[in-house]
Scaffold this motif. Structure first.
Motif, mmCIF file in Angstrom:
data_model
loop_
_atom_site.group_PDB
_atom_site.id
_atom_site.type_symbol
_atom_site.label_atom_id
_atom_site.label_comp_id
_atom_site.label_asym_id
_atom_site.label_seq_id
_atom_site.Cartn_x
_atom_site.Cartn_y
_atom_site.Cartn_z
ATOM 1 N N ALA A 120 0.837 -1.200 0.000
ATOM 2 C CA ALA A 120 0.000 0.000 0.000
ATOM 3 C C ALA A 120 0.877 1.258 0.000
ATOM 4 C CB ALA A 120 -0.941 0.007 1.206
ATOM 5 N N GLY A 121 1.921 1.253 0.810
ATOM 6 C CA GLY A 121 2.841 2.385 0.834
ATOM 7 C C GLY A 121 3.523 2.590 -0.506
ATOM 8 N N GLY A 122 3.892 1.500 -1.154
ATOM 9 C CA GLY A 122 4.501 1.603 -2.476
ATOM 10 C C GLY A 122 3.543 2.207 -3.492
ATOM 11 N N ALA A 123 2.277 1.812 -3.427
ATOM 12 C CA ALA A 123 1.278 2.338 -4.356
ATOM 13 C C ALA A 123 1.014 3.825 -4.113
ATOM 14 C CB ALA A 123 -0.024 1.544 -4.229
ATOM 15 N N LEU A 124 1.061 4.238 -2.852
ATOM 16 C CA LEU A 124 0.787 5.630 -2.505
ATOM 17 C C LEU A 124 2.037 6.515 -2.536
ATOM 18 C CD1 LEU A 124 -1.712 5.047 0.428
ATOM 19 C CD2 LEU A 124 -2.249 5.860 -1.891
ATOM 20 N N GLY A 125 3.201 5.884 -2.602
ATOM 21 C CA GLY A 125 4.445 6.647 -2.653
ATOM 22 C C GLY A 125 4.928 7.144 -1.315
ATOM 23 N N THR A 126 4.410 6.572 -0.232
ATOM 24 C CA THR A 126 4.835 6.963 1.115
ATOM 25 C C THR A 126 4.591 5.794 2.062
ATOM 26 O OG1 THR A 126 4.602 8.627 2.854
ATOM 27 C CG2 THR A 126 2.595 7.997 1.709
#
Length: 173
Positions: free
Chosen positions: A33-39
């Protein structure tokens, strides 16, 4: 001299509901999820009372328009997950909802400002063409277009907090 072109990034927001995840998979779900959101993100995990040994989490996210699709894509590879991703509409984009279950895979629906699924005209025409004069078949096709099977499977998981233990203050009778 080259002109510098700036582009306004449309902010989008939505919710990721992880309805059920094996405990060992939870850190990997956060990482994806962090990878998809960039954070980097951290979820507040809790036991999923509907399915023993599973965990659940709700995460409110903000990002660029289209981030909901990125989240759903990042999580769809794990067959053990049950999740929903919603993205609210913005002035430049429609709202959307993705639902995933291990048995059914992913269902996508465009949504309106109230969160209702919007079925495109072509999909309704297709259902009518397939059904012909058979109302049962038309009903089946429209339920498929609405994602009813996904809703039916996810509904008990959506109400997980309803299964919290009841504390009796006193007993009558």
């Amino acid at each position: 001299m080259a002109e510098k072109v700036t582009r306004a990034v449309r902010a989008a927001r939505g919710v990721l509901f992880v309805h059920s995840s094996p405990r060992a998979l939870c850190p990997h779900v956060e990482w994806a999820a962090g990878g998809a959101l960039g954070t980097p993100v951290n979820f507040d995990w809790s036991e999923q009372p509907v399915l023993r040994g599973m965990m659940r989490a709700e995460f409110y996210w903000e990002g660029e328009a289209g981030s909901g699709a990125k989240l759903a894509s990042a999580l769809r590879g794990w067959e053990q997950l049950r999740f929903e991703v919603s993205e609210d509409p913005t002035p430049g984009s429609d709202g959307a909802r993705w639902m995933h279950t291990p048995e059914l895979g992913v269902h996508f629906a465009q949504t309106d400002t109230a969160g209702n699924a919007v079925i495109p005209e072509d999909r309704i025409r297709y259902a009518m063409e397939l059904a012909g004069h058979d109302p049962v078949e038309l009903h089946r096709e429209l339920r498929l277009a609405l994602g009813q099977a996904w809703d039916d499977e996810l509904e008990p998981f959506r109400h997980a907090s309803d299964f919290a233990p009841v504390v009796w203050l006193h007993q009558v009778g």
